[in-house]
Design a protein around this motif. Structure first.
Motif, PDB file in Angstrom:
ATOM      1  N   LEU A 136       0.824  -1.202   0.000  1.00 15.54           N
ATOM      2  CA  LEU A 136       0.000   0.000   0.000  1.00 15.54           C
ATOM      3  C   LEU A 136       0.864   1.260   0.000  1.00 15.54           C
ATOM      4  O   LEU A 136       0.557   2.237  -0.690  1.00 15.54           O
ATOM      5  CB  LEU A 136      -0.926  -0.005   1.211  1.00 15.54           C
ATOM      6  N   LEU A 137       1.938   1.234   0.755  1.00 13.73           N
ATOM      7  CA  LEU A 137       2.824   2.390   0.773  1.00 13.73           C
ATOM      8  C   LEU A 137       3.435   2.616  -0.604  1.00 13.73           C
ATOM      9  O   LEU A 137       3.502   3.752  -1.093  1.00 13.73           O
ATOM     10  CB  LEU A 137       3.929   2.197   1.816  1.00 13.73           C
ATOM     11  N   ALA A 138       3.879   1.535  -1.234  1.00 12.67           N
ATOM     12  CA  ALA A 138       4.511   1.668  -2.544  1.00 12.67           C
ATOM     13  C   ALA A 138       3.515   2.199  -3.568  1.00 12.67           C
ATOM     14  O   ALA A 138       3.831   3.111  -4.347  1.00 12.67           O
ATOM     15  CB  ALA A 138       5.090   0.329  -2.996  1.00 12.67           C
ATOM     16  N   GLN A 139       2.314   1.642  -3.569  1.00 10.05           N
ATOM     17  CA  GLN A 139       1.309   2.099  -4.525  1.00 10.05           C
ATOM     18  C   GLN A 139       0.903   3.545  -4.256  1.00 10.05           C
ATOM     19  O   GLN A 139       0.805   4.352  -5.178  1.00 10.05           O
ATOM     20  CB  GLN A 139       0.069   1.189  -4.461  1.00 10.05           C
ATOM     21  N   ALA A 140       0.672   3.863  -2.989  1.00 11.50           N
ATOM     22  CA  ALA A 140       0.246   5.221  -2.670  1.00 11.50           C
ATOM     23  C   ALA A 140       1.341   6.207  -3.050  1.00 11.50           C
ATOM     24  O   ALA A 140       1.069   7.275  -3.609  1.00 11.50           O
ATOM     25  CB  ALA A 140      -0.090   5.335  -1.188  1.00 11.50           C
ATOM     26  N   SER A 141       2.581   5.851  -2.770  1.00 13.54           N
ATOM     27  CA  SER A 141       3.693   6.715  -3.128  1.00 13.54           C
ATOM     28  C   SER A 141       3.704   6.951  -4.630  1.00 13.54           C
ATOM     29  O   SER A 141       3.827   8.088  -5.106  1.00 13.54           O
ATOM     30  CB  SER A 141       4.998   6.076  -2.672  1.00 13.54           C
ATOM     31  N   HIS A 142       3.572   5.864  -5.364  1.00 12.02           N
ATOM     32  CA  HIS A 142       3.570   5.959  -6.821  1.00 12.02           C
ATOM     33  C   HIS A 142       2.403   6.823  -7.300  1.00 12.02           C
ATOM     34  O   HIS A 142       2.566   7.685  -8.169  1.00 12.02           O
ATOM     35  CB  HIS A 142       3.449   4.555  -7.401  1.00 12.02           C
ATOM     36  N   ARG A 143       1.254   6.602  -6.698  1.00  8.78           N
ATOM     37  CA  ARG A 143       0.064   7.353  -7.108  1.00  8.78           C
ATOM     38  C   ARG A 143       0.214   8.849  -6.830  1.00  8.78           C
ATOM     39  O   ARG A 143      -0.125   9.688  -7.660  1.00  8.78           O
ATOM     40  CB  ARG A 143      -1.154   6.793  -6.368  1.00  8.78           C
TER      41      ARG A 143
END
Lengths: 167, 167
Positions: free
Chosen positions: B31-38
DNA sequence: TGCATTTGCATGAATTTTCATGAATATAGT
DNA sequence: ACTATATTCATGAAAATTCATGCAAATGCA
């Protein structure tokens, strides 16, 4: 060899006073990237020690529930560009971790699924991942952790801004 | 050309029922990786459209307050390996964005600081970054946003686990 | 002081990723 | 049905990153 001038030490005292509130301390993008790096870092080293790259681990995790995904979907799930992911999946196929097949209803698309061996490797690492997460979250109030997870979900679902091509 | 077998369409109905709670939905690292990317994605495209790489932008942001940082510190702040950062900084020096100098009190270390031109570019992008963040956070309750920022700070300060070499 | 060890950075070689493009298929419009 | 356009993926060439290493300076210790 690269030449460089010489600097004297910083004029400010080296102590750590009230901190002038750096830009990055309130910058969400930076905090998310750092936190992501911090949380994933340890486990990624564990994964790589087992001979998998980070993206390979992400592919395994994305397919671990038995789902079949297209190259495009996997490239989003793993935060990798499509050409990169195509090549990684082909290597994983050679290693016997995944199977590739064209989708019958749309022959342009390539579906990827785990082989039995891939399932085994995926399950092993999933267990370790959950263990690592439990250890990381241990000092944190479970309710706060749950709140954080919810907040991250909401962040991801925010409406995209003006531009928004894939990446 | 790479051969592949053929798959039939998925057996499950294509609807979106209660969702069987995928692994990743509760996995903080993902979730952190995706949110960061988003969150970063849109702005990163803006940065690259202006001719800067993401890491170059991070270097500028890290030095924007006038601080001088060593290569090692910058490599942590920008989430990049040291050899990569050394080369990026050298390129930025050639472009006139930063100055490099050896630290007088420890000649092994290289200090990096912005040139006046670098300051100008940094300030311009900092403004845009804050604008983008305001836009992203607009639909979110300010208090919740503040809470999220605090939670991320706490995550980053968690004690490291068993192993913890740099990365 | 002298010597071994550690730390910080630069750099060439190897690997990985990305860009640019092309081929095959699907979709929309006529 | 036919043509134009869009989508999806693979692939070779180019670019970026990383690894392995070496050097220079700092640190620890006898």
């Amino acid at each position: 060899m690269v030449t460089q001038r010489s600097f004297r030490a910083n004029a400010q005292p080296p102590a750590t006073p009230p901190e002038p509130a750096r830009f990055i301390d309130g910058y969400l993008a930076y905090l998310l990237a750092q936190a992501s790096h911090r949380i994933s870092g340890e486990f990624h080293r564990e994964v790589e020690a087992a001979g998998l790259s980070v993206t390979e681990w992400r592919v395994l995790a994305s397919l671990a529930d038995g789902a079949r995904e297209t190259i495009g979907t996997l490239s989003q799930l793993t935060l990798t560009k499509q050409p990169t992911l195509s090549k990684i999946v082909q290597r994983m196929e050679r290693q016997g971790l995944v199977m590739r097949g064209s989708m019958a209803s749309d022959k342009r698309q390539t579906l990827v699924a785990l082989t039995p061996q891939g399932q085994k490797v995926a399950r092993r690492h999933l267990r370790r991942a959950l263990g690592h997460q439990a250890q990381v979250l241990q000092p944190i109030d479970p309710q706060e952790a749950q709140w954080l997870i919810g907040a991250l979900h909401r962040l991801m679902q925010l409406p995209p801004g003006p531009d928004s091509s894939a990446g």
